[in-house]
Design an enzyme around this catalytic site. Sequence first.
Site, PDB file in Angstrom:
ATOM      1  N   GLY A 153     -11.988  -8.463  -1.437  1.00 28.86           N
ATOM      2  CA  GLY A 153     -12.448  -9.842  -1.251  1.00 28.86           C
ATOM      3  C   GLY A 153     -13.627  -9.942  -0.301  1.00 28.86           C
ATOM      4  N   GLU A 185     -16.529  -9.357  -2.339  1.00 34.06           N
ATOM      5  CA  GLU A 185     -16.661 -10.502  -3.255  1.00 34.06           C
ATOM      6  C   GLU A 185     -17.250 -11.736  -2.569  1.00 34.06           C
ATOM      7  OE1 GLU A 185     -12.514  -9.935  -4.378  1.00 34.06           O
ATOM      8  OE2 GLU A 185     -13.157  -9.888  -6.468  1.00 34.06           O
ATOM      9  N   ALA A 242      -8.755  -9.384   0.779  1.00 34.72           N
ATOM     10  CA  ALA A 242      -7.667 -10.354   0.868  1.00 34.72           C
ATOM     11  C   ALA A 242      -6.581  -9.755   1.759  1.00 34.72           C
ATOM     12  CB  ALA A 242      -7.119 -10.625  -0.525  1.00 34.72           C
ATOM     13  N   GLU A 259      -9.279  -2.509  -5.014  1.00 35.31           N
ATOM     14  CA  GLU A 259      -8.028  -3.123  -5.474  1.00 35.31           C
ATOM     15  C   GLU A 259      -7.222  -2.209  -6.389  1.00 35.31           C
ATOM     16  OE1 GLU A 259     -10.992  -4.613  -5.413  1.00 35.31           O
ATOM     17  OE2 GLU A 259     -10.812  -6.656  -4.645  1.00 35.31           O
TER      18      GLU A 259
HETATM   19  N1  CAA Z   1      -5.109  -6.947   4.631  1.00 32.95           N
HETATM   20  C1  CAA Z   1      -4.281  -6.959   5.680  1.00 32.95           C
HETATM   21  N2  CAA Z   1      -4.438  -6.162   6.746  1.00 32.95           N
HETATM   22  C2  CAA Z   1      -5.462  -5.297   6.742  1.00 32.95           C
HETATM   23  C3  CAA Z   1      -6.366  -5.224   5.670  1.00 32.95           C
HETATM   24  C4  CAA Z   1      -6.162  -6.099   4.576  1.00 32.95           C
HETATM   25  N3  CAA Z   1      -6.992  -6.152   3.528  1.00 32.95           N
HETATM   26  N4  CAA Z   1      -7.277  -4.272   5.942  1.00 32.95           N
HETATM   27  C5  CAA Z   1      -6.956  -3.779   7.155  1.00 32.95           C
HETATM   28  N5  CAA Z   1      -5.864  -4.393   7.635  1.00 32.95           N
HETATM   29  C6  CAA Z   1      -5.190  -4.150   8.904  1.00 32.95           C
HETATM   30  C7  CAA Z   1      -4.394  -2.830   8.893  1.00 32.95           C
HETATM   31  O1  CAA Z   1      -3.136  -3.032   8.279  1.00 32.95           O
HETATM   32  C8  CAA Z   1      -4.320  -2.535  10.358  1.00 32.95           C
HETATM   33  O2  CAA Z   1      -3.321  -3.342  10.927  1.00 32.95           O
HETATM   34  P1  CAA Z   1      -2.277  -2.696  12.032  1.00 32.95           P
HETATM   35  O3  CAA Z   1      -3.176  -2.298  13.185  1.00 32.95           O
HETATM   36  O4  CAA Z   1      -1.378  -3.827  12.349  1.00 32.95           O
HETATM   37  O5  CAA Z   1      -1.646  -1.538  11.378  1.00 32.95           O
HETATM   38  C9  CAA Z   1      -5.638  -3.033  10.906  1.00 32.95           C
HETATM   39  O6  CAA Z   1      -6.141  -3.944   9.937  1.00 32.95           O
HETATM   40  C10 CAA Z   1      -6.662  -1.924  11.055  1.00 32.95           C
HETATM   41  O7  CAA Z   1      -6.751  -1.238   9.830  1.00 32.95           O
HETATM   42  P2  CAA Z   1      -6.638   0.353   9.696  1.00 32.95           P
HETATM   43  O8  CAA Z   1      -5.733   0.915  10.745  1.00 32.95           O
HETATM   44  O9  CAA Z   1      -6.295   0.680   8.282  1.00 32.95           O
HETATM   45  O10 CAA Z   1      -8.158   0.741  10.047  1.00 32.95           O
HETATM   46  P3  CAA Z   1      -8.988   1.995   9.530  1.00 32.95           P
HETATM   47  O11 CAA Z   1     -10.244   1.977  10.321  1.00 32.95           O
HETATM   48  O12 CAA Z   1      -8.148   3.239   9.581  1.00 32.95           O
HETATM   49  O13 CAA Z   1      -9.290   1.716   7.991  1.00 32.95           O
HETATM   50  C11 CAA Z   1      -9.972   0.353   6.096  1.00 32.95           C
HETATM   51  C12 CAA Z   1     -10.106   0.658   7.620  1.00 32.95           C
HETATM   52  C13 CAA Z   1     -10.535   1.558   5.306  1.00 32.95           C
HETATM   53  C14 CAA Z   1     -10.790  -0.884   5.813  1.00 32.95           C
HETATM   54  C15 CAA Z   1      -8.496   0.153   5.737  1.00 32.95           C
HETATM   55  O14 CAA Z   1      -7.927  -0.781   6.652  1.00 32.95           O
HETATM   56  C16 CAA Z   1      -8.263  -0.361   4.351  1.00 32.95           C
HETATM   57  O15 CAA Z   1      -8.331   0.407   3.409  1.00 32.95           O
HETATM   58  N6  CAA Z   1      -7.969  -1.698   4.212  1.00 32.95           N
HETATM   59  C17 CAA Z   1      -7.637  -2.301   2.943  1.00 32.95           C
HETATM   60  C18 CAA Z   1      -8.863  -2.487   2.071  1.00 32.95           C
HETATM   61  C19 CAA Z   1      -8.478  -3.063   0.739  1.00 32.95           C
HETATM   62  O16 CAA Z   1      -7.722  -2.480  -0.020  1.00 32.95           O
HETATM   63  N7  CAA Z   1      -9.002  -4.253   0.410  1.00 32.95           N
HETATM   64  C20 CAA Z   1      -8.721  -4.949  -0.829  1.00 32.95           C
HETATM   65  C21 CAA Z   1      -7.655  -5.993  -0.599  1.00 32.95           C
HETATM   66  S1  CAA Z   1      -7.114  -6.743  -2.114  1.00 32.95           S
HETATM   67  C22 CAA Z   1      -8.277  -7.929  -2.452  1.00 32.95           C
HETATM   68  O17 CAA Z   1      -9.230  -8.127  -1.730  1.00 32.95           O
HETATM   69  C23 CAA Z   1      -8.039  -8.722  -3.722  1.00 32.95           C
HETATM   70  C24 CAA Z   1      -9.153  -9.605  -4.131  1.00 32.95           C
HETATM   71  O18 CAA Z   1     -10.003  -9.234  -4.907  1.00 32.95           O
HETATM   72  C25 CAA Z   1      -9.242 -10.964  -3.644  1.00 32.95           C
END
Ligand code: CAA
Length: 257
Positions: A108, A111, A65, A131
Amino acid sequence: MKLENIIFKKKNKVAIIELNRPKSLNALCDELIRELNIALESIEKDDSISVLILTGSEKAFAAGADISEMNDKEFIDLLKDDFIHPWERLSKFRKPVIAAVSGYALGGGCEIAMMCDIIYAADNAKFGQPEIKLGTIPAAGGTQRLARNVGKSKAMEMVLSGQVISANDAKEIGLVSNIFPVEQLQNKAIELANTIASNSLPVLIMAKEAVNRSYEVSLEEGMKNERGLFKATFSLKDRKEGMKAFLEKRKAKFENK
Ligand code: CAA
């Protein structure tokens, strides 16, 4: 309608939806889900499409998400908007769906992959429910479908630690059915989709419904439903054609009737 967050393609009887927010690793914002649901509605109504492939980029199927969209929300906002409810549309989609997952399928992303019927993964795929590291829990089936798919101990390990697993581990625990080199994934998914699409669409819908019931009801109820659907196939021209073609030693020509 102009689609900003997904790309829609169609080849023969197969539709492909590609999640397309590369700057945020296909984070699933409200607008993306809205576009996805519009596409699902139209594919479901289109009799010329039998199978859907849902995919992302090589780097990310979807990183979850959209955290920047969720950041400022309060409980009352989630309650009023029934946040996540629109995501469930995919799990109600009646035609077969293959998730072709390369790169990150987190939160998500994992999911929505699990809402699909079959998951094919590239060898660079990474699955997880991180999460917990954001101070919250999965909300689109991560605690439910993951436990049903891979068992309690592994689901607990992933949900409670936020640990991300490799494509190989995902295959070992039964989360995905097959792994391919990343450059082959799309073709392999299309191959499978074409094979599935060569069958009768109404029978595919019934077969999918029968398997999905097994997650909802007792074995006895599920068997009852299966038998009812089996009998219902005998009202179709395609069932007659399928058996006749077998006996005449030729390929069946299904008309989706
Ligand atoms: N939401 C918004 N933006 C996101 C994102 C997310 N879930 N995942 C990545 N991005 C964005 C980053 O903020 C970044 O943006 P900027 O370039 O503007 O800074 C861009 O995508 C690239 O990401 P990274 O620089 O972090 O890339 P990376 O290769 O170093 O890492 C990653 C990749 C490990 C996937 C890391 O981005 C990450 O941990 N993302 C979040 C994953 C996460 O926590 N997901 C769960 C979300 S909550 C959810 O999904 C609830 C539910 O059950 C519905």
